[in-house]
Enzyme design. Sequence first.
Site, PDB file in Angstrom:
ATOM      1  N   GLU A 173     -10.531  -4.621  12.824  1.00 58.67           N
ATOM      2  CA  GLU A 173     -10.632  -3.740  11.654  1.00 58.67           C
ATOM      3  C   GLU A 173      -9.323  -3.006  11.426  1.00 58.67           C
ATOM      4  O   GLU A 173      -8.828  -2.908  10.291  1.00 58.67           O
ATOM      5  CB  GLU A 173     -11.776  -2.755  11.843  1.00 58.67           C
ATOM      6  CG  GLU A 173     -11.906  -1.766  10.690  1.00 58.67           C
ATOM      7  CD  GLU A 173     -13.060  -0.796  10.863  1.00 58.67           C
ATOM      8  OE1 GLU A 173     -13.196   0.121  10.024  1.00 58.67           O
ATOM      9  OE2 GLU A 173     -13.834  -0.935  11.839  1.00 58.67           O
ATOM     10  N   GLY A 186     -10.575   5.166  11.430  1.00 57.23           N
ATOM     11  CA  GLY A 186     -10.012   6.044  12.449  1.00 57.23           C
ATOM     12  C   GLY A 186      -8.793   6.748  11.898  1.00 57.23           C
ATOM     13  O   GLY A 186      -7.851   6.105  11.423  1.00 57.23           O
ATOM     14  N   THR A 187      -8.789   8.070  11.910  1.00 59.46           N
ATOM     15  CA  THR A 187      -7.673   8.821  11.347  1.00 59.46           C
ATOM     16  C   THR A 187      -6.391   8.590  12.143  1.00 59.46           C
ATOM     17  O   THR A 187      -6.414   8.132  13.292  1.00 59.46           O
ATOM     18  CB  THR A 187      -7.972  10.328  11.354  1.00 59.46           C
ATOM     19  OG1 THR A 187      -8.082  10.764  12.724  1.00 59.46           O
ATOM     20  CG2 THR A 187      -9.264  10.646  10.618  1.00 59.46           C
ATOM     21  N   HIS A 196       9.557   6.622 -10.435  1.00 58.11           N
ATOM     22  CA  HIS A 196       9.017   6.406 -11.778  1.00 58.11           C
ATOM     23  C   HIS A 196       9.139   7.649 -12.654  1.00 58.11           C
ATOM     24  O   HIS A 196       8.889   7.578 -13.866  1.00 58.11           O
ATOM     25  CB  HIS A 196       7.537   6.008 -11.706  1.00 58.11           C
ATOM     26  CG  HIS A 196       7.289   4.567 -11.384  1.00 58.11           C
ATOM     27  ND1 HIS A 196       7.526   4.028 -10.150  1.00 58.11           N
ATOM     28  CD2 HIS A 196       6.798   3.546 -12.153  1.00 58.11           C
ATOM     29  CE1 HIS A 196       7.182   2.744 -10.147  1.00 58.11           C
ATOM     30  NE2 HIS A 196       6.748   2.429 -11.348  1.00 58.11           N
ATOM     31  N   GLY A 197       9.463   8.804 -12.052  1.00 56.84           N
ATOM     32  CA  GLY A 197       9.499  10.032 -12.825  1.00 56.84           C
ATOM     33  C   GLY A 197       8.135  10.370 -13.395  1.00 56.84           C
ATOM     34  O   GLY A 197       7.098  10.117 -12.777  1.00 56.84           O
ATOM     35  N   GLY A 198       8.115  10.923 -14.601  1.00 56.54           N
ATOM     36  CA  GLY A 198       6.856  11.317 -15.224  1.00 56.54           C
ATOM     37  C   GLY A 198       5.906  10.161 -15.425  1.00 56.54           C
ATOM     38  O   GLY A 198       4.682  10.336 -15.394  1.00 56.54           O
ATOM     39  N   ALA A 200     -26.105   6.566  24.587  1.00 53.78           N
ATOM     40  CA  ALA A 200     -25.741   5.192  24.293  1.00 53.78           C
ATOM     41  C   ALA A 200     -26.181   4.789  22.884  1.00 53.78           C
ATOM     42  O   ALA A 200     -27.256   5.163  22.423  1.00 53.78           O
ATOM     43  CB  ALA A 200     -26.352   4.248  25.322  1.00 53.78           C
TER      44      ALA A 200
END
Length: 378
Positions: free
Chosen positions: A243, A365-366, A339-341, A181
Site C-alpha cells: 500500500e 499512515g501519516t 503559475h502565479g494567479g 487482537a
Amino acid sequence: MDWTVDRLPYDATHRDFRATVRRFFAKEMEENGDRFESEGRTDRAFWQRGGELGLLGAQVPEEWGGPGLDMTYGLLVSEELAYAGAPNGFQTHSDVCIDYILHYGPEAMKARWLPRTVDGSAICAIAMTEPDAGSDLRAIRSTARRDGDHFIVNGSKTYISNGQNADIMITAVRTSSESPALSLLLIEADDPGFRRGRNLDKIGQHGADTSEIFLEDVRVPVANLIGTEGRGLATLVQQLPQERLSIAVSCQAMAQRAYDEAVAFTRDRTAFGKAVIDFQNTRFVLAAIKARLQVGWAHLDWAIVRHVKGELTADEAAAAKLWHADMLWDVVDQALQLHGGAGYMNEYPIARLWRDARVMRIYGGTSEIMKELIGRGL
C-alpha cells in the site's frame, strides 16, 4: 527526460500496456473527469470499462479470472492514474484490497469475488479507520462477537475510500473482548445492518468517494474471515508495504505532472517582454525539481524491483512513502507558484493537483508515523 522509458522494472510489454492505460485515462478524464469531480464519485460504468481493458487486479492468477501478471503492471496503472489526475479508487481496489483476498482468503471467497474484482463488477474497499482510531490500529473499537457459524459485527468506520461504491469491504474488527487482537472480515454491502453514511466532503480528490460506514448487528459468516482469527494486525502489517509503495508511486507521478504543467505554462507565459521560463529564478526552480524527479524515479524503480522479488521491507516502504509524499508537496507547491494567479484558478490542472496532493502525507499512515516506523529499526 522521458520518465516512462528505460525503467528497470519495465520492458516492451509494459510499454504497450502503458499506452493502453494512458489512452483509457485520457479519454475518461476528457469525457467524464469534471462530472466525477462534481458528483464526488465515479460511476460503475467507469469501473467496468477499466475491467474490460484488464486494468484491475493485474496480479490475480488466471484460475481466478485475472491475467496472472506481477505487481509491476498494477503499479504502472497507478502511475498513469495519478499522472492523469484520475480518481484514485482503482488504486485502493487493485493495489490494496485484492491481495488480502488473494493471499489470505479461503478458496470459496477467492472463487466468488476475485473474478468480479478483475472485471469491475465488484468494487472493494478496506475499512480500518474509525472516528477514534487512525494510524493507531490498536485503538479500533468495532467488534465481532461469535454466534455459531457467524460473527455479529457492530461499530463504525470513517474516511473509507470507495465506501460509496464498494460491494465488499475488508473490515478490521475485534473478535475478542478480552484481547486487543484484531481480525479481518469480508463484509458485503447488502448484508442487513450494513449502512453507508455521508460521502465525505474533502479538500481534494473529489472524484474518489470517501465515506462513513455503520455496522449494526451485521451477521457475517465465519467463512468470511480473512487470514487467522486474532491475527489481523499481523496480516495488515504484511500488506502495508505494498500500500505504501503504491502511494509513493502516485506521489512521484503527480510530482512529474506538476513539473510538466509548470514547464509548459512558463514557456507560454510572458512577463516584462520575455517568457517566464527565461528568468533565472524560474529555471533554477525547475532545474531543482527536475533533479529531484530524476532521483525519485530511480529510487522508486529500485523499490518496485525489490517488492516484486519479495524483498522490500516495511521500513523501506515507509521511507518511500515518506520521501515521495514530502517531495510531492514541495514540488506541487512550487509548480503552482510558477503559475502565479492562474495557479489558484480551478480551471488549471495544477490547482487540482495541489488540492489532491495534500492527503498523500496523511493516508496510508501519516508522515509522522512513517518516521516512527523507520526510527524503530535504528
